[in-house]
Design an enzyme around this catalytic site. Structure first.
Site, PDB file in Angstrom:
ATOM      1  CD  GLU A 169     -23.549 -10.894  14.071  1.00  0.00           C
ATOM      2  OE1 GLU A 169     -22.430 -11.816  13.968  1.00  0.00           O
ATOM      3  OE2 GLU A 169     -23.288  -9.760  13.709  1.00  0.00           O
ATOM      4  CE  LYS A 197     -18.490 -11.905  12.448  1.00  0.00           C
ATOM      5  NZ  LYS A 197     -19.801 -11.557  13.043  1.00  0.00           N
ATOM      6  CG  ASP A 201     -15.966 -28.982   7.442  1.00  0.00           C
ATOM      7  OD1 ASP A 201     -15.895 -27.921   8.148  1.00  0.00           O
ATOM      8  OD2 ASP A 201     -14.943 -29.672   7.389  1.00  0.00           O
ATOM      9  CG  HIS A 238     -25.415  -4.530  15.758  1.00  0.00           C
ATOM     10  ND1 HIS A 238     -24.135  -4.571  15.906  1.00  0.00           N
ATOM     11  CD2 HIS A 238     -25.980  -5.236  14.851  1.00  0.00           C
ATOM     12  CE1 HIS A 238     -23.748  -5.497  14.827  1.00  0.00           C
ATOM     13  NE2 HIS A 238     -24.666  -5.766  14.100  1.00  0.00           N
TER      14      HIS A 238
HETATM   15  C1  MEV Z   1     -20.764  -7.949  11.996  1.00  0.00           C
HETATM   16  O1  MEV Z   1     -21.030  -9.188  12.369  1.00  0.00           O
HETATM   17  C2  MEV Z   1     -20.106  -7.585  10.753  1.00  0.00           C
HETATM   18  C3  MEV Z   1     -19.717  -6.280  10.421  1.00  0.00           C
HETATM   19  O2  MEV Z   1     -18.790  -6.036  11.071  1.00  0.00           O
HETATM   20  C4  MEV Z   1     -19.034  -6.506   8.879  1.00  0.00           C
HETATM   21  C5  MEV Z   1     -18.472  -5.049   8.333  1.00  0.00           C
HETATM   22  O3  MEV Z   1     -17.880  -4.452   9.287  1.00  0.00           O
HETATM   23  O4  MEV Z   1     -18.400  -5.135   7.106  1.00  0.00           O
HETATM   24  C6  MEV Z   1     -20.702  -5.206  10.475  1.00  0.00           C
END
Ligand code: MEV
Length: 413
Positions: A105, A282, A298, A395
């Site tokens: 990413e 995430k 892992d 992005h």
């Molecule tokens: C994208 O990989 C991660 C985000 O969605 C995390 C977040 O929203 O805090 C930008």
């Protein structure tokens, strides 16, 4: 590309900042991203972070040879590549570290490096990793006398711990071994009993070690517990093997009081709404996983443990939170972290060995601290972007770079 180590006629001075180095290294290397791949390798070599052999390996593309790959898995047909990067600006427990990251990413590495730079003036990341205690489970169903089981097992505690140690003599020699046991009745209305064995696994991730322990003690436990024996396997929620980290940043460094407020509000949003918490986590795991993959850990077990830990209270919560302080923000994170500096892919995968050389951690506990720091940095970077200009501008810029790449590689499919 061949890594050229010959002395230059006019060597350039190293472009590192003049901050006081800790253990000789300064992880703040302005302009690193503007250099060519060969120049970056050369800089890492000159900083003493990589041996000539490691540089050569990376200069040849790094990663894994197909022959080694063929021994690591089954039905192998090729090697699967990912970019290997270094995140800059990290200071963990007073030591500067360059953090290897492998991730597809765009923006994860830049975001973590930027956040680590913001957190540096207040000292970077501080934290604590518990002793490396992994947990094995042995399952028994249809147990006849559930209320009496704990006393029956406890009466033989020393014997069971001895049997556990006998199954892992190498680990015991290295200072590890069985430390504790616990009888659990997870669901009193069912006659299910689970015995936990807690094992110090040294600098290993420890899955094989605790699985061996579970299998070794199960027959004796079966005599004491009764019922029907079930599974003998680790849990990927090693609650006694946790890491916590914290860091601070001033509002001024962040870009003003409004930004600090907006980040604290974003953190509260995640604390109150599980739909937001999962995305927040995430973003945190973006950092943890990228380091995990670079270092051959892992990552599936880390992911499983992290999300289970986030839900332990019965509500899914953020792993990292940010609070306002008098002059800015303070952040903290905690999660289980089963990682190893020995065993698994750490010895077999040459790219992983190079990544370890770069990171230069002395123990699995130190590695856990670096990985949690990478998570906290990634989380701060995401919240700051979301709370200010939004995530899309950055992005889209990186997406444009990827599209360019696709065109160079023969057009978009
Ligand atoms: C994208 O990989 C991660 C985000 O969605 C995390 C977040 O929203 O805090 C930008």
């Amino acid at each position: 590309m061949t890594f050229d180590l010959s002395p230059r006629a006019n060597p350039r001075p190293l472009d590192v900042s003049d901050e006081a180095p800790s253990r000789g290294l300064v992880s703040r290397i302005p302009g690193f991203y503007t250099k060519t791949l060969a120049e970056r390798l050369e800089q890492l070599f000159e900083l003493g972070l990589l041996s000539e052999g490691a540089c050569d390996h990376l200069a040849r593309g790094g990663g894994l040879s197909i022959d080694v790959a063929d021994h690591m898995s089954e039905n192998v047909v090729a090697c699967h590549g990912l970019p290997l990067s270094v995140a800059l600006n990290f200071r963990v427990q007073g030591r500067d570290v360059l953090v290897p990251m492998a991730v597809e990413e765009p923006s994860v590495v830049a975001a973590a490096s930027n956040a680590a730079r913001l957190l540096r003036p207040a000292g970077g990341f501080e934290g604590h990793a518990t002793e490396p205690i992994m947990t094995a489970q042995v399952q028994f169903d249809d147990v006849p006398d559930v209320p009496g089981v704990t006393a029956r097992v406890e009466a033989h505690r020393a014997e069971i711990l001895r049997l556990a140690d006998e199954a892992i003599p190498g680990m015991v020699r290295r200072g590890g071994g069985a430390r504790d046991l616990e009888v659990r009745v997870p669901s009193p209305e069912h006659d299910l009993v689970v015995v936990h064995l807690y094992v110090h696994v040294g600098d290993a991730m420890g899955a094989n070690i605790v699985d061996s322990v579970a299998e070794a003690v199960a027959p004796r436990l079966a005599e004491l517990v009764g019922g029907r024996r079930g599974l003998r396997i680790l849990t990927n929620l090693p609650l006694r093997r946790r890491v916590s980290v914290r860091a601070r940043v001033s509002s001024e460094t962040l870009g003003g009081e409004e930004v600090a407020d907006a980040i604290a509000r974003a953190s509260r949003f995640a604390e109150l709404d599980p739909y937001r918490a999962v995305t927040h986590n995430k973003g945190f795991m973006n950092g943890v996983d990228a380091v995990a993959v670079a270092l051959g850990q892992d990552f599936r077990s880390l992911e499983a443990g992290a999300h289970a830990y986030a839900s332990l209270s019965g509500r899914y919560l953020p792993l990292a939170t940010w609070r306002r302080t008098s002059d800015g923000l303070s952040g903290e994170a905690e999660l289980p972290m089963a990682v190893g500096t020995v065993g698994g892919a750490t010895g077999a995968h040459p790219g992983v060995r190079v990544a370890f050389e770069l990171l230069a951690v002395d123990s699995a506990r130190e590695l856990a601290l670096v990985m949690a720091s990478a998570g906290l940095a990634s989380n701060l970077a995401a919240l700051r972007a979301l709370a200010t200009e939004g995530i899309q501008r950055g992005h889209m810029r990186l997406h444009a770079r990827k599209s360019e790449l696709r065109e160079t590689a023969g057009g978009e499919r």
